[in-house]
Design an enzyme around this catalytic site. Structure first.
Site, PDB file in Angstrom:
ATOM      1  N   THR A  51       0.831  -1.208   0.000  1.00 46.90           N
ATOM      2  CA  THR A  51       0.000   0.000   0.000  1.00 46.90           C
ATOM      3  C   THR A  51       0.860   1.250   0.000  1.00 46.90           C
ATOM      4  OG1 THR A  51      -1.827   1.133   1.127  1.00 46.90           O
ATOM      5  CG2 THR A  51      -0.162   0.164   2.545  1.00 46.90           C
TER       6      THR A  51
ATOM      7  N   ASP B 156      -7.738  -3.868  -0.124  1.00 46.31           N
ATOM      8  CA  ASP B 156      -8.521  -3.115  -1.105  1.00 46.31           C
ATOM      9  C   ASP B 156      -9.863  -2.833  -0.459  1.00 46.31           C
ATOM     10  OD1 ASP B 156      -8.331  -2.018  -3.858  1.00 46.31           O
ATOM     11  OD2 ASP B 156     -10.272  -3.008  -3.996  1.00 46.31           O
ATOM     12  N   SER B 157     -10.230  -1.585  -0.431  1.00 42.36           N
ATOM     13  CA  SER B 157     -11.416  -1.227   0.338  1.00 42.36           C
ATOM     14  C   SER B 157     -12.207  -0.131  -0.367  1.00 42.36           C
ATOM     15  CB  SER B 157     -10.996  -0.769   1.742  1.00 42.36           C
ATOM     16  OG  SER B 157      -9.903   0.109   1.681  1.00 42.36           O
TER      17      SER B 157
ATOM     18  N   TYR C 168     -14.060   8.687   3.042  1.00 42.40           N
ATOM     19  CA  TYR C 168     -15.506   8.877   3.164  1.00 42.40           C
ATOM     20  C   TYR C 168     -15.999   8.866   4.617  1.00 42.40           C
ATOM     21  CZ  TYR C 168     -15.230   8.000  -1.830  1.00 42.40           C
ATOM     22  OH  TYR C 168     -14.911   8.090  -3.165  1.00 42.40           O
ATOM     23  N   ASP C 169     -15.084   8.825   5.581  1.00 44.26           N
ATOM     24  CA  ASP C 169     -15.523   8.806   6.984  1.00 44.26           C
ATOM     25  C   ASP C 169     -16.484   9.947   7.353  1.00 44.26           C
ATOM     26  OD1 ASP C 169     -14.356   6.441   8.072  1.00 44.26           O
ATOM     27  OD2 ASP C 169     -12.398   7.427   8.102  1.00 44.26           O
TER      28      ASP C 169
ATOM     29  N   LYS D 294     -13.076   4.152  15.994  1.00 44.62           N
ATOM     30  CA  LYS D 294     -13.386   3.695  14.629  1.00 44.62           C
ATOM     31  C   LYS D 294     -12.668   2.381  14.335  1.00 44.62           C
ATOM     32  CE  LYS D 294     -12.252   4.166   9.887  1.00 44.62           C
ATOM     33  NZ  LYS D 294     -11.392   4.749   8.869  1.00 44.62           N
TER      34      LYS D 294
ATOM     35  N   HIS E 195     -14.394  -2.008   9.036  1.00 44.40           N
ATOM     36  CA  HIS E 195     -14.298  -3.068   8.029  1.00 44.40           C
ATOM     37  C   HIS E 195     -12.876  -3.649   8.013  1.00 44.40           C
ATOM     38  CE1 HIS E 195     -13.281   0.862   6.656  1.00 44.40           C
ATOM     39  NE2 HIS E 195     -12.906   0.503   5.453  1.00 44.40           N
ATOM     40  N   ARG E 196     -11.873  -2.786   8.106  1.00 39.71           N
ATOM     41  CA  ARG E 196     -10.472  -3.242   8.075  1.00 39.71           C
ATOM     42  C   ARG E 196     -10.179  -4.086   9.313  1.00 39.71           C
ATOM     43  NH1 ARG E 196      -8.993   1.239   6.899  1.00 39.71           N
ATOM     44  NH2 ARG E 196      -9.232   0.793   4.691  1.00 39.71           N
TER      45      ARG E 196
HETATM   46  P1  ITT Z   1      -3.570   1.512  -1.770  1.00 37.46           P
HETATM   47  O1  ITT Z   1      -4.243   0.969  -3.015  1.00 37.46           O
HETATM   48  O2  ITT Z   1      -2.192   2.047  -2.033  1.00 37.46           O
HETATM   49  O3  ITT Z   1      -3.610   0.546  -0.629  1.00 37.46           O
HETATM   50  P2  ITT Z   1      -5.762   3.457  -1.759  1.00 37.46           P
HETATM   51  O4  ITT Z   1      -6.134   4.551  -0.793  1.00 37.46           O
HETATM   52  O5  ITT Z   1      -5.657   3.800  -3.214  1.00 37.46           O
HETATM   53  O6  ITT Z   1      -4.400   2.786  -1.223  1.00 37.46           O
HETATM   54  P3  ITT Z   1      -7.945   1.602  -2.357  1.00 37.46           P
HETATM   55  O7  ITT Z   1      -7.641   1.480  -3.806  1.00 37.46           O
HETATM   56  O8  ITT Z   1      -8.249   0.345  -1.575  1.00 37.46           O
HETATM   57  O9  ITT Z   1      -6.756   2.275  -1.540  1.00 37.46           O
HETATM   58  O10 ITT Z   1      -9.126   2.637  -2.164  1.00 37.46           O
HETATM   59  C1  ITT Z   1      -9.786   2.703  -0.960  1.00 37.46           C
HETATM   60  C2  ITT Z   1     -10.576   3.991  -0.881  1.00 37.46           C
HETATM   61  O11 ITT Z   1     -11.812   3.698  -0.196  1.00 37.46           O
HETATM   62  C3  ITT Z   1      -9.855   5.015  -0.012  1.00 37.46           C
HETATM   63  O12 ITT Z   1      -9.026   5.842  -0.763  1.00 37.46           O
HETATM   64  C4  ITT Z   1     -11.044   5.741   0.624  1.00 37.46           C
HETATM   65  O13 ITT Z   1     -11.555   6.675  -0.268  1.00 37.46           O
HETATM   66  C5  ITT Z   1     -12.074   4.643   0.794  1.00 37.46           C
HETATM   67  N1  ITT Z   1     -11.922   4.024   2.126  1.00 37.46           N
HETATM   68  C6  ITT Z   1     -11.415   2.796   2.405  1.00 37.46           C
HETATM   69  N2  ITT Z   1     -11.382   2.586   3.737  1.00 37.46           N
HETATM   70  C7  ITT Z   1     -11.861   3.704   4.307  1.00 37.46           C
HETATM   71  C8  ITT Z   1     -12.043   4.099   5.649  1.00 37.46           C
HETATM   72  O14 ITT Z   1     -11.674   3.331   6.655  1.00 37.46           O
HETATM   73  N3  ITT Z   1     -12.547   5.313   5.882  1.00 37.46           N
HETATM   74  C9  ITT Z   1     -12.883   6.121   4.861  1.00 37.46           C
HETATM   75  N4  ITT Z   1     -12.725   5.845   3.570  1.00 37.46           N
HETATM   76  C10 ITT Z   1     -12.219   4.626   3.276  1.00 37.46           C
END
Ligand code: ITT
Length: 194
Positions: free
Chosen positions: A8, A69-70, A154-155, A175, A180-181
């Site tokens: 990441t 991935d989230s 999006y928190d 939190k 989810h994480r």
């Molecule tokens: P990496 O791919 O480098 O890990 P990224 O931020 O680009 O980092 P993702 O492609 O998984 O990660 O996108 C996840 C997005 O979803 C993240 O940028 C947020 O916009 C949202 N997101 C995920 N988890 C979140 C959380 O705990 N709180 C708020 N927004 C979240």
């Protein structure tokens, strides 16, 4: 000391992994490589994208790798932005604009119609290449306005009933104890400590 790589570039994710793995594990990320690989997240699910990131890094370091991935699924928007959460409206668009766009898109929806969830898929590839994937979710609603200064992404628009407010409006430890994480990491932890 054991090393675990996290595929990441997102420091919020790295912090949560490091806290879960504890002090006797050294955590390294894409930032510790001489050159960061280009990783194309072209999977069709959170799980596929988590594996794509983890496999790309494992091919370079040949040590244990984890990835996340989230994203946010808004039911009234057919689960958008979903796997495109980071790319929604462009990677460089700030989250105030992204959050306002979601609030605007569902401004006519009330109560249960505002249901949403955070989803997290975590991949773990062991040194020998054995692959695992876990999914955690956090069920909530889209708040009617931006609220709170903690967290990220999006928190500020994600209302979580047990908190009685958004996930940006509580301390990070609060939190992180319900996220989810966290819910995906708890599953990984069980296999990790076997
Ligand atoms: P990496 O791919 O480098 O890990 P990224 O931020 O680009 O980092 P993702 O492609 O998984 O990660 O996108 C996840 C997005 O979803 C993240 O940028 C947020 O916009 C949202 N997101 C995920 N988890 C979140 C959380 O705990 N709180 C708020 N927004 C979240």
């Amino acid at each position: 000391m054991k090393t675990v790589w996290i595929a990441t570039g997102n420091p919020h994710k790295t912090e949560e992994f490091a806290a879960m793995l504890g002090d006797d594990v050294q955590v390294k990320t894409l930032k510790d490589l001489k050159e960061e690989p280009e990783i194309t997240e072209d999977g069709t699910s959170f799980e596929e994208n988590a594996l794509i990131k983890a496999r790309a890094l494992h091919a370079i370091v040949h040590e244990p790798v984890m990835s996340d991935d989230s994203g946010l699924e808004v039911d009234a928007l057919d689960k958008a932005p979903g796997i495109y959460s980071a790319r929604f409206m462009g990677e460089d668009t700030d989250y105030t604009a992204k959050n306002n766009a979601i609030l605007d898109a569902i401004k006519d929806k009330k109560g249960e119609e505002r249901s949403a969830r955070f989803v997290c898929a975590i991949a773990w590839i062991e040194e020998d290449g054995t692959e695992h994937v876990y999914r955690g979710t956090m069920e909530g609603y889209i708040n009617d306005s931006i609220k709170g200064d903690h967290g990220f992404g999006y928190d500020p628009i994600f209302y979580y009933s047990p908190f009685g407010t958004t996930s940006a409006d509580v301390d990070p430890e609060v939190k992180n104890s319900a996220s989810h994480r966290h819910n995906a990491l708890v599953q990984l932890e069980k296999d990790w400590s076997k």
